[in-house]
Design a protein around this motif. Sequence first.
Motif, mmCIF file in Angstrom:
data_model
loop_
_atom_site.group_PDB
_atom_site.id
_atom_site.type_symbol
_atom_site.label_atom_id
_atom_site.label_comp_id
_atom_site.label_asym_id
_atom_site.label_seq_id
_atom_site.Cartn_x
_atom_site.Cartn_y
_atom_site.Cartn_z
ATOM 1 N N GLU A 68 0.806 -1.104 -0.017
ATOM 2 C CA GLU A 68 -0.021 0.159 0.015
ATOM 3 C C GLU A 68 0.784 1.222 -0.176
ATOM 4 O O GLU A 68 0.597 2.128 -0.518
ATOM 5 N N TRP A 69 1.867 1.345 0.903
ATOM 6 C CA TRP A 69 2.743 2.410 0.777
ATOM 7 C C TRP A 69 3.450 2.744 -0.533
ATOM 8 O O TRP A 69 3.493 3.594 -1.145
ATOM 9 N N LEU A 70 3.898 1.393 -1.361
ATOM 10 C CA LEU A 70 4.580 1.661 -2.441
ATOM 11 C C LEU A 70 3.601 2.141 -3.575
ATOM 12 O O LEU A 70 4.044 2.879 -4.573
ATOM 13 N N GLU A 71 2.364 1.530 -3.610
ATOM 14 C CA GLU A 71 1.215 2.191 -4.339
ATOM 15 C C GLU A 71 1.220 3.614 -4.243
ATOM 16 O O GLU A 71 1.271 4.425 -5.249
ATOM 17 N N LYS A 72 1.141 4.089 -2.991
ATOM 18 C CA LYS A 72 0.999 5.707 -2.990
ATOM 19 C C LYS A 72 2.316 6.395 -3.305
ATOM 20 O O LYS A 72 2.142 7.283 -4.018
#
Length: 658
Positions: free
Chosen positions: A197-201
């Motif tokens: 989820e962090w990488l997506e953002k």
Amino acid sequence: MLLGLQNVTFEFGARVIVSDATWHIQPGDRIGLIGYNGTGKSTLLKVLVGQYSPSAGTVEKGRETTIGYLHQDLLSFDTNESITGVALGAFERVQQLEKDIERLGKELEANPESEEILLKYTDALHEMDVLDGYNVHYKAEEVLHGLGFSNEDLEKPYKQFSGGWRMRVLLAKMILQAPDVLLLDEPTNHLDLPSIEWLEKYLLNYKGSVVIVSHDKFFLNRMVNKIVELYQRQLHIYTGNYDYYEREKDIRIDMQQRAYENQQDYIRQQERFIERFKAKASKAAQAQSVQKRLDKLDVVEDVQLERPDIRINFQMDKTPGRVLVSLKHINKRFGDNVILENATGEIDRGDKIALIGANGKGKSTLLRIVAEAETFEGERVWGHNVDESFYAQHQLEALNLNNTILDEMKECGSQKTEMELRSLLGGFLFGGDDVEKKIKVLSGGEKARVALAKTIVSKANFLMLDEPTNHLDMHSVELLAGALNKYPGSYILVSHDRFFISKTANKIWEIVDHKIKEFKGTYQEWVEWNERMAKIDADKKSEGGKPKTESVKKEEAKPAAPMQEKAVSNAPVNRELQRELQKQQKRLMALETEISKASDERARLEKALGAPENYSDKKKFALVENDYRKAHDTLQSLNKEYESLFEKVMELETQAAG
């Protein structure tokens, strides 16, 4: 254009990976590169970065274009440097400037009148400022935190970390380098849900272009604005996310099918005309003209979907008791790192549990405890009639590299004939001579299919699956999810693939404060429940600890169904039915104990039949054989009664629930 292929053909030995392909990567592109296992996605990335040269055509790259390429081969890199030091390697110029500024500062102290040194010192400070060099440590720590590293980890040597964590460090370094084009080969295989989820953002705000090879539908849907599909040695480009690609592909296939059918109708009409009039002098010239038109026709190909449909058919030999596994007062720690503390849990017949959460919380450790593959303090009890099978990430490494695929299956102890094993392997896309391939020459996806085949051959009624979708393409993930939905047994799985979890789980387990926290419901319900609880907490904080509105009070008071015990129904309770159900459930538990004893007795007598002192004495052997037959008949009779009673209890449970 930053990077691209122009009329590229690439052959790997006798096999064509891509033929006459053109693909241009533009600024701002976020591209999902997809295709079935074995089509050559990773190979295509190597062509883009120049590791392989095309057989025909050209790889085009802007003069100033910088490329970052994350792939499995990077894991051979090793160093004693801290992970922060490795990540800071992204800022080579800044590190050099830091050294220059320190050196020039000392020289200036020794020679304060030197204008030349002062000018160099000022220039170095200016360049450091332009490069935002004073913030590089903060940036490196921010990215490493985002990818799941704690403050304590930051100064630990890189070589202390396992493969998946090392890949995260190298991903952090690559992100910090901020290349114009970032090529990521299966990055989510090494990340937990919070890190994904962090990488997506992070990547959504990334200034460069990104190309991602991934089988994670959720990730691709949120991340990409283009899909490039490698299919039938061609590149097919779709402008949209993965959902758009699926819809658009169906439309394209439908249009191609109609165009093919229309053209076939036209060809048949023209051929009838030629056949009818080619012998007539007055029409012969016209027939010849029609034939020439047909010869020049650009033929539309028939739509024949080439996709590797693995045939997964989980089977089970026997029905287990109501409780499969009980965990009581479980304690587990690694040094100072406490994983579980006085944790309790129970896996019941029909449970399909997804064990989720951040890496380092102990998901795989808990799964190994369930599988009796990990030491721990406390009590772990198997239920009655449980046949288990454990698919672990390390099973891919545990495959004997020198075995052929067929030999590897023969060593499973399944008692299946070679023909039966060949048939099973055919369902996993290993047909004909493929079964004679050595494990060491297989791709990651092929090894995963072999390990899955070994799991399935067991006919277990309880599966423990650790990251079963790693290295599988999206179509195979869908097929595996479908097979698990049809599977009559129970399972617990660890996965970071949100699509897969959403399709397979009816319960969610998390490790929270070293305890097993159970949520009775699907992944989507769990997400919604967490969002609801987060909103209530936020509203409370905004009002100094009081709920914001009356509606929030009602929301808070309303029980979150999946986390609570079932609400007591107002309908009248059928006391007689309840008493009968309790009576039969007690009998069922008693039967489980009797069957266990009878099974032990039969095993003891079976061993006695093979003892030399018995088979060498005819009288003794006859007595033991007679006892063995009686024990065998008793066990069969008990099993028959158990099955009949089990069905009756299920029927009573249904009536009581209704």
